[in-house]
Design a protein around this motif. Structure first.
Motif, PDB file in Angstrom:
ATOM      1  N   ALA A  88     -25.251 -45.868 -33.900  1.00 48.15           N
ATOM      2  CA  ALA A  88     -24.332 -46.919 -33.427  1.00 48.15           C
ATOM      3  C   ALA A  88     -23.567 -47.518 -34.601  1.00 48.15           C
ATOM      4  CB  ALA A  88     -25.116 -48.008 -32.694  1.00 48.15           C
ATOM      5  N   ALA A  89     -24.266 -47.716 -35.732  1.00 47.34           N
ATOM      6  CA  ALA A  89     -23.605 -48.279 -36.909  1.00 47.34           C
ATOM      7  C   ALA A  89     -22.535 -47.315 -37.415  1.00 47.34           C
ATOM      8  CB  ALA A  89     -24.633 -48.560 -37.995  1.00 47.34           C
ATOM      9  N   ALA A  90     -22.864 -46.019 -37.421  1.00 46.27           N
ATOM     10  CA  ALA A  90     -21.885 -45.029 -37.869  1.00 46.27           C
ATOM     11  C   ALA A  90     -20.680 -45.007 -36.944  1.00 46.27           C
ATOM     12  CB  ALA A  90     -22.543 -43.652 -37.927  1.00 46.27           C
ATOM     13  N   PHE A  91     -20.945 -45.115 -35.640  1.00 47.89           N
ATOM     14  CA  PHE A  91     -19.866 -45.141 -34.653  1.00 47.89           C
ATOM     15  C   PHE A  91     -18.966 -46.349 -34.907  1.00 47.89           C
ATOM     16  CE2 PHE A  91     -17.951 -46.062 -30.554  1.00 47.89           C
ATOM     17  CZ  PHE A  91     -17.633 -44.805 -30.075  1.00 47.89           C
ATOM     18  N   ALA A  92     -19.603 -47.503 -35.192  1.00 53.98           N
ATOM     19  CA  ALA A  92     -18.846 -48.741 -35.419  1.00 53.98           C
ATOM     20  C   ALA A  92     -17.966 -48.614 -36.650  1.00 53.98           C
ATOM     21  CB  ALA A  92     -19.803 -49.913 -35.570  1.00 53.98           C
ATOM     22  N   SER A  93     -18.491 -47.946 -37.689  1.00 56.88           N
ATOM     23  CA  SER A  93     -17.751 -47.903 -38.959  1.00 56.88           C
ATOM     24  C   SER A  93     -16.477 -47.075 -38.845  1.00 56.88           C
ATOM     25  CB  SER A  93     -18.656 -47.357 -40.062  1.00 56.88           C
ATOM     26  OG  SER A  93     -18.975 -46.015 -39.757  1.00 56.88           O
ATOM     27  N   GLU A  94     -16.357 -46.286 -37.777  1.00 54.01           N
ATOM     28  CA  GLU A  94     -15.115 -45.533 -37.597  1.00 54.01           C
ATOM     29  C   GLU A  94     -13.967 -46.437 -37.143  1.00 54.01           C
ATOM     30  OE1 GLU A  94     -15.818 -42.320 -34.901  1.00 54.01           O
ATOM     31  OE2 GLU A  94     -17.683 -41.763 -35.926  1.00 54.01           O
ATOM     32  N   TYR A  95     -14.288 -47.640 -36.687  1.00 55.78           N
ATOM     33  CA  TYR A  95     -13.246 -48.535 -36.180  1.00 55.78           C
ATOM     34  C   TYR A  95     -12.794 -49.501 -37.264  1.00 55.78           C
ATOM     35  CZ  TYR A  95     -13.840 -47.114 -31.334  1.00 55.78           C
ATOM     36  OH  TYR A  95     -13.852 -46.403 -30.173  1.00 55.78           O
ATOM     37  N   LYS A  96     -11.548 -49.897 -37.185  1.00 54.99           N
ATOM     38  CA  LYS A  96     -11.041 -50.954 -38.065  1.00 54.99           C
ATOM     39  C   LYS A  96     -11.055 -52.258 -37.268  1.00 54.99           C
ATOM     40  CE  LYS A  96      -9.855 -48.969 -41.967  1.00 54.99           C
ATOM     41  NZ  LYS A  96     -11.285 -48.552 -42.081  1.00 54.99           N
ATOM     42  N   VAL A  97     -11.659 -53.286 -37.842  1.00 60.20           N
ATOM     43  CA  VAL A  97     -11.765 -54.562 -37.151  1.00 60.20           C
ATOM     44  C   VAL A  97     -11.066 -55.629 -37.973  1.00 60.20           C
ATOM     45  CG1 VAL A  97     -13.366 -56.310 -36.327  1.00 60.20           C
ATOM     46  CG2 VAL A  97     -13.931 -53.903 -36.079  1.00 60.20           C
ATOM     47  N   LYS A  98     -10.342 -56.485 -37.284  1.00 54.08           N
ATOM     48  CA  LYS A  98      -9.631 -57.553 -37.980  1.00 54.08           C
ATOM     49  C   LYS A  98     -10.600 -58.699 -38.251  1.00 54.08           C
ATOM     50  CE  LYS A  98      -5.047 -59.436 -38.007  1.00 54.08           C
ATOM     51  NZ  LYS A  98      -3.791 -59.579 -37.316  1.00 54.08           N
ATOM     52  N   ASP A  99     -10.587 -59.200 -39.470  1.00 57.03           N
ATOM     53  CA  ASP A  99     -11.490 -60.289 -39.827  1.00 57.03           C
ATOM     54  C   ASP A  99     -10.707 -61.299 -40.669  1.00 57.03           C
ATOM     55  OD1 ASP A  99     -13.697 -61.847 -40.111  1.00 57.03           O
ATOM     56  OD2 ASP A  99     -14.973 -60.288 -40.972  1.00 57.03           O
ATOM     57  N   GLY A 100     -11.332 -62.360 -41.002  1.00 55.70           N
ATOM     58  CA  GLY A 100     -10.679 -63.323 -41.858  1.00 55.70           C
ATOM     59  C   GLY A 100     -10.694 -64.711 -41.274  1.00 55.70           C
ATOM     60  N   PRO A 101     -10.041 -65.688 -41.890  1.00 57.92           N
ATOM     61  CA  PRO A 101      -9.282 -65.520 -43.134  1.00 57.92           C
ATOM     62  C   PRO A 101     -10.199 -65.446 -44.357  1.00 57.92           C
ATOM     63  CG  PRO A 101      -9.186 -67.785 -42.398  1.00 57.92           C
ATOM     64  CD  PRO A 101      -9.961 -67.057 -41.365  1.00 57.92           C
ATOM     65  N   ASN A 102      -9.758 -64.710 -45.402  1.00 58.85           N
ATOM     66  CA  ASN A 102     -10.528 -64.639 -46.647  1.00 58.85           C
ATOM     67  C   ASN A 102     -10.198 -65.839 -47.532  1.00 58.85           C
ATOM     68  OD1 ASN A 102      -8.026 -64.120 -47.679  1.00 58.85           O
ATOM     69  ND2 ASN A 102      -8.383 -61.949 -48.067  1.00 58.85           N
ATOM     70  N   ASP A 103     -10.667 -65.811 -48.787  1.00 61.22           N
ATOM     71  CA  ASP A 103     -10.473 -66.978 -49.663  1.00 61.22           C
ATOM     72  C   ASP A 103      -9.004 -67.307 -49.876  1.00 61.22           C
ATOM     73  OD1 ASP A 103     -13.125 -67.196 -49.822  1.00 61.22           O
ATOM     74  OD2 ASP A 103     -13.346 -66.279 -51.816  1.00 61.22           O
ATOM     75  N   ALA A 104      -8.183 -66.263 -49.832  1.00 62.26           N
ATOM     76  CA  ALA A 104      -6.749 -66.509 -50.022  1.00 62.26           C
ATOM     77  C   ALA A 104      -6.076 -66.946 -48.732  1.00 62.26           C
ATOM     78  CB  ALA A 104      -6.085 -65.250 -50.566  1.00 62.26           C
ATOM     79  N   GLY A 105      -6.868 -67.008 -47.656  1.00 61.41           N
ATOM     80  CA  GLY A 105      -6.295 -67.455 -46.398  1.00 61.41           C
ATOM     81  C   GLY A 105      -5.637 -66.352 -45.599  1.00 61.41           C
ATOM     82  N   ASP A 106      -5.854 -65.085 -45.996  1.00 63.51           N
ATOM     83  CA  ASP A 106      -5.220 -63.984 -45.272  1.00 63.51           C
ATOM     84  C   ASP A 106      -6.220 -63.295 -44.364  1.00 63.51           C
ATOM     85  OD1 ASP A 106      -2.871 -64.401 -46.730  1.00 63.51           O
ATOM     86  OD2 ASP A 106      -3.672 -63.205 -48.402  1.00 63.51           O
TER      87      ASP A 106
END
Lengths: 138, 690
Positions: free
Chosen positions: B501-519
């Motif tokens: 399942a973890a390997a399957f998940a890693s094939e996807y790109k997921v949007k996250d954030g914001p990071n320290d720079a606010g992006d």
């Protein structure tokens, strides 16, 4: 338990640009959580709405009283069935107007009730033309 | 509550309490030594059943409220996540939702029992009126509870019901604004309904206490309708009534568990698995089944105000029953005419309920009007008239006389014949109607699913293949937003390991954030992430697909259904058929045809589908033979793809289905043993009293 200040503030007037709406088309905008139908009526629809004997209607009201003079092609009504609050579908029913799928009320091309259990015409919200192609609702 | 109790506890600590607050004596006199007529039948156990259901509803409701978010944007999701992620959340939700229906089943039996045996007559008028108040409170509570999941039927049910109050002259509109807390049904409405839905059950509990108090003052009515005269007429509440009630509750729980574990959605509406959308009215708004007779009365009266008055009047009229029916004889057992009219009245109510669920057109409207007149005529004409002209049969002198006489003659065959006749009549009337209704629509063909039936399990291979089909085909347009990658490794799912399942998940790109720079940034998926949706929002999805947004598929097999019609919906109860959704989805995937039949016009940009309502679907034919490769040698045909992806979508709609059915089996074994035990204990306890 009446609406709070933020709800009232969010119900302030809105402006709608009419220029993209072609003849025979209609758009639905939301104002105060209510769907407002803005129809660009065809000549045929206007004529049909005006040919009716007003006295014979369940809720007598002339088409002239429901639109702004000089802008007869624009019909602006609150798209909430006056029976129990469902949203009628535009361009359906026998009267070239609106048809409510819940309990079968039918409105004509002026939004007036013609058939079915609804007691009143679709209400016209307060609005005015700020220019020829722009209205302000509210 | 037969006078002051002479109960004295033996324990000194209890004596200390008892001297200061005689609560033990109150309990003792109310529920232990309290004399109960010895001729009560099983219809009298529904009082205990109702108390039990109220307890269950409050208990499950309090826990559900700990996980529920009363906000218009979050409510639907919080209920879905509650079912998926909270320990036994699915069980809590099923118990609460089915429990509401069971509560109404029990209350209708309880009310009809009161009606049949004249339990509303002198000296029990106040008892009866308190009961009507409880019923009204229950209806309000049930309605507000149905709004909370914030599905399509919740939203539109709330809109229709709150609009009923706008029919009141002068003050109607302001009342509706107060109910809404805004200009339409919205977030403030949901919040106040949640608050009231939490409050009202405790009001019900309070009125129930008054109801029981009034009952214990006037004493219970009984099937013969003669008041107890000597001690020979009664038995002590404990153990006699207690054990009998326990057996009744156990039997009722069997029915309750049947719904909880095997058909939790049978009494609900598929549309309520679609999140509320203020811009789209469902084609057919139906209230929950327990309101249907009153909804039918509302719709059959063509004037709005009169319709609302008729609907509420149908309930309020019950308050006046003690004075409308002035007959001296209480029990319909001794009233030959009243008995027959009673069963006609029951049939009228059932038929009104059936009509309430039908579209308001043609024959249904006329039948609704006739039955509405019948409903009111029963109270306003039949009962007052009968009390004047009917000649009742002689009533036994005492309860003990009635019990002794019972061994000889039995009156049950008469009653059961009436029930059979009423049912047969409604069946016949119903089948005529449904034969008309089913014409002209294509019913999806039934399939054999691995997950159907009481022991159904998902076919692991089909789940894995279905996931592949979803990922390679459906996912380009449809989201699966309630399913997380971690679910793929959970028990009862496709059977992947945690690492897979973890390997399957890693094939996807997921949007996250914001990071320290606010992006915002993109990163590889983790097991805790949910399947990313192909479009940023509904408007983007709509714009990219010719105006029709592709629905999220997480719940699609539960959110789609088709009308089974009469009598199939009764058959389905026994066969546990509940795969309308999967049958529809699978049929839709295979229902594309290039040749449009004559008489059907398909607009530009739409495609013909045999099973889609209206036949014009915006989705082009998604699957073709050989499109997705299978590693396990299964045929790569459209039929196989459809079957696999539907199985997968059924799992994604209800990941705990296997746990539900497994626990259901255990509960059934327990309940059957428990009910058996209670039955034989009851027999033993009552051995000397019959």
């Amino acid at each position: 338990m009446n609406p709070d200040a933020s709800t009232i503030a969010a119900g302030a007037p809105i402006e709608v640009d009419l220029s993209p709406v072609a003849e025979g088309q209609d758009i639905k905008v939301f104002w105060r959580g209510k769907p407002i139908y803005i129809s660009h009526r065809t000549k045929k629809q206007i004529d049909e709405a005006r040919a009716v004997n007003v006295a014979s209607l369940p809720d007598p009201q002339s088409d002239e009283a429901r639109v702004k003079s000089g802008h007869e092609q624009w019909l602006v009504v609150i798209g909430i069935c006056t029976h129990l609050g469902c949203i009628p579908i535009a361009h359906e029913g026998n009267y070239d107007g609106f048809f409510c799928p819940c309990h079968g009320s039918q409105y004509d091309s002026s939004g007036r009730i013609r058939q079915g259990p609804a007691p009143a015409n679709l209400p016209v919200p307060p609005y005015q033309f700020v220019s020829d192609t722009k209205i302000q609702i509210g | 509550m037969s006078g002051p109790s002479d109960y004295q506890p033996s324990n000194p600590a209890l004596q200390w309490i008892e001297r200061r607050l005689p609560i033990l004596g109150l309990m003792h006199s109310s529920f232990v030594v309290y004399p109960t007529p010895r001729n009560l039948n099983y219809w009298w156990t529904f009082g205990a059943i109702l108390s039990f259901m109220l307890g269950i509803q409050i208990l499950t409701g309090v826990i559900l409220a700990m996980h529920y978010t009363p906000h218009a944007d979050l409510a639907f999701k919080s209920v879905e996540l509650l079912v998926r992620d909270v320990n036994y959340g699915w069980l809590l939700r099923n118990m609460h939702a089915v429990g509401a229906s069971m509560f109404f089943v029990a209350v209708y039996v309880h009310m009809l029992r009161g009606l049949y045996y004249g339990s509303y007559k002198e000296p029990r008028e106040v008892l009866w009126i308190l009961g009507v108040i409880i019923y009204l409170l229950m209806m309000a509570t049930g309605f507000m509870g149905y709004v909370l999941p914030w599905g399509q039927m919740s939203f539109w049910g709330a809109t229709v019901i709150t609009n009923l109050f706008s029919a009141i002259p002068y003050v109607g509109e302001s009342i509706v604004t107060l109910l809404w807390g805004g200009y339409s049904v919205g977030n403030p409405t949901l919040n106040r309904f949640f608050s009231l839905h939490y409050l009202l059950p405790f009001l019900i509990a309070g009125v129930v206490v008054l109801h029981v108090w009034a009952l214990h003052v006037s004493g219970q009515n009984n099937p013969d309708g003669v008041e107890p005269k000597t001690e020979k007429d009664t038995v002590p509440f404990t153990p006699h009534a207690t054990i009998k009630d326990m057996f009744g509750v156990a039997c009722f729980m069997l029915l309750y568990a049947w719904f909880i574990f095997y058909m939790p959605n049978y009494l609900g509406d598929a549309d309520n698995y679609i999140p509320a959308n203020p811009g789209v009215t469902p084609p057919h708004i139906v209230p929950e089944w327990y309101y249907l007779p009153f909804y039918a009365i509302l719709r059959s009266i063509p004037n709005k105000l009169a319709g609302v008055i008729g609907m509420f009047g149908a309930i309020i009229i019950l308050c006046f029953l003690p004075w409308l029916d002035a007959a001296k004889t209480k029990s319909s057992k001794y009233r030959p005419l009243a008995k027959q009219f009673f069963w006609i009245f029951v049939a009228v109510c059932i038929l009104l309920g059936y009509l309430g669920a039908q579209p308001p057109e043609g024959i249904y409207v006329i039948a609704g009007r006739v039955l509405t007149v019948c409903y009111f005529a029963y109270f306003l004409i039949v009962l007052p008239l009968l009390s004047r002209i009917e000649k009742p049969r002689p009533v036994p002198n005492s309860i003990s006389d009635a019990v002794l006489a019972k061994t000889g003659s039995r009156s049950t065959p008469m009653v059961s014949t009436a029930i059979m006749l009423a049912l047969a009549g409604s069946l016949f009337a119903g089948s005529v109607d449904s034969a008309k209704a089913s014409e002209g629509s294509d019913q999806p063909p039934g399939n054999k699913w691995s997950f159907s039936g009481p022991f159904g399990k998902f076919d692991r291979g089909a789940l894995q293949r279905g996931l592949k089909v979803y990922k390679e085909v459906c996912a380009s347009c449809h989201g699966l937003s309630y399913v997380a990658f971690r679910n793929l490794a959970e028990a009862g799912g496709p059977g992947y390991s945690v690492a897979q399942a973890a390997a399957f998940a890693s094939e996807y790109k997921v949007k996250d954030g914001p990071n320290d720079a606010g992006d915002m940034f993109e990163r590889a998926g983790r097991p805790a992430d949910y399947f990313p949706s192909p479009f940023a929002n509904e408007q983007a999805a709509r714009a990219a697909n010719g105006g029709a947004a592709p629905p999220d598929l997480s719940l699609i097999t539960k959110a789609r259904s088709y009308k089974r019609g009469f009598p199939m919906f009764i058959v389905d109860f026994f066969t546990q058929y509940q795969e309308q959704g999967p049958d529809y989805v699978s049929a839709l995937l295979q229902g594309f045809e290039d040749k449009v039949p004559e008489g059907v016009t398909i607009p530009e940009g739409s495609y013909y589908n045999k099973y889609f309502p209206g036949h014009a679907i915006k989705m082009p034919k998604p699957l073709s033979d050989g499109q997705v490769t299978y590693d396990d040698g299964s045929p790569t045909t459209v039929a196989q793809y459809a079957k696999d992806v539907t199985t997968f979508l059924m799992w994604s709609a209800e990941p705990h289905m296997e746990a539900r059915k497994r626990l259901g089996f255990q509960v059934f074994i327990f309940l059957i043993l428990f009910a058996g035990l209670m039955y034989f204990t009851k027999k033993k306890v009552w051995a000397d009293s019959h």
